[in-house]
Design an enzyme around this catalytic site. Sequence first.
Site, PDB file in Angstrom:
ATOM      1  N   ALA A   1       0.863  -1.178   0.000  1.00  0.00           N
ATOM      2  CA  ALA A   1       0.000   0.000   0.000  1.00  0.00           C
ATOM      3  C   ALA A   1       0.903   1.232   0.000  1.00  0.00           C
ATOM      4  CB  ALA A   1      -0.880  -0.022   1.233  1.00  0.00           C
TER       5      ALA A   1
ATOM      6  N   GLY B   1       0.593  -5.043   0.905  1.00  0.00           N
ATOM      7  CA  GLY B   1      -0.588  -5.095   0.040  1.00  0.00           C
ATOM      8  C   GLY B   1      -0.290  -5.709  -1.317  1.00  0.00           C
TER       9      GLY B   1
ATOM     10  N   GLU C   1      -0.560  -9.336  -0.775  1.00  0.00           N
ATOM     11  CA  GLU C   1      -1.990  -9.612  -0.557  1.00  0.00           C
ATOM     12  C   GLU C   1      -2.779  -9.535  -1.859  1.00  0.00           C
ATOM     13  OE1 GLU C   1      -1.714  -6.551   2.545  1.00  0.00           O
ATOM     14  OE2 GLU C   1      -2.870  -7.930   3.785  1.00  0.00           O
TER      15      GLU C   1
ATOM     16  N   GLU D   1       4.540  -5.041   7.120  1.00  0.00           N
ATOM     17  CA  GLU D   1       3.777  -3.941   7.724  1.00  0.00           C
ATOM     18  C   GLU D   1       4.193  -3.671   9.168  1.00  0.00           C
ATOM     19  OE1 GLU D   1       2.454  -6.505   6.043  1.00  0.00           O
ATOM     20  OE2 GLU D   1       0.909  -5.785   4.654  1.00  0.00           O
TER      21      GLU D   1
END
Length: 258
Positions: A65, A109, A112, A132
């Site tokens: 992200a 992300g 993911e 993260e």
Amino acid sequence: MAYKTLIVEIEEHVALIRLNRPDALNALNAELMSELADAIGQADRNDKVRCVVLTGSEKAFAAGADIKEMSQKGFVDVFGKDFFTPETEEILRCRKPIIAAVSGYALGGGCELAMLCDFIIAADTAKFGQPEINLGVIAGIGGTQRLTRFVGKSKSMDMHLTGRFMDADEAERAGLVSRVVPAKKLMEEVMAIADKIAEKSRLTTIAVKECVNRSYETTLREGLLFERRVFHSLFATDDQKEGMAAFLEKREPQFRDK
Ligand code: CAA
């Protein structure tokens, strides 16, 4: 629709979606996520498309992200807008197979997003991770749940708690990726796999996707019943007649999605 953060090409029956934010290693910002949800929705609705391939650059599938964008957000923003939920739901709604072609970094992300696809083909340069924890947060697009189901509790805990990266060989041994190929051949191999899937009856690719995904959502007994009933229902299709006749007549089947 012209996208700013994606390059989308339709090659024969395959929609090739390339994440394209090279300056940020394809970090998932709001614009990219919204465009990606739109592109996948369009591919799903496009009758010509029979398989979707999602990829990034040689250096990064996606490095997570967008940290710059997230650093400005507070609880009210992320909870109030249900950060990442609408876009990931749109991706999950896609009934067509989605292959992730991962070269370089697939972190946070990005890892993911690869796991949201139906399966992952990795270049030998791929690096997966859920770092993260180094940012004072945890995975937020399903990493703690999906990675655990792919690789088991021990390795998932290790990845999430230490933030270390896993190379392509380890990812294959652990069951995160289905195949590892030389980086230079990644797209050629993945497009050949997508073309092969595109030759199948669409009814059966949808059935496979629904049944395999059901195995994550239900008990074994219910999942087996679901599979058995879907298997039974495919006997109502012309493609079942054609597939079995073609085998017996020693020829290639001509599926018509009927
Ligand atoms: N967000 C925003 N920008 C990012 C980014 C990210 N996740 N990852 C890399 N970039 C940017 C860098 O800031 C840098 O930009 P500038 O040139 O403007 O400084 C550019 O991409 C190139 O990155 P690096 O110079 O860092 O490249 P490198 O080769 O030295 O390192 C890397 C590569 C190891 C991937 C490193 O960039 C890195 O650690 N990135 C962050 C990885 C990360 O922590 N991901 C998790 C994000 S949180 C998340 O994803 C939450 C969730 O689950 C939803």
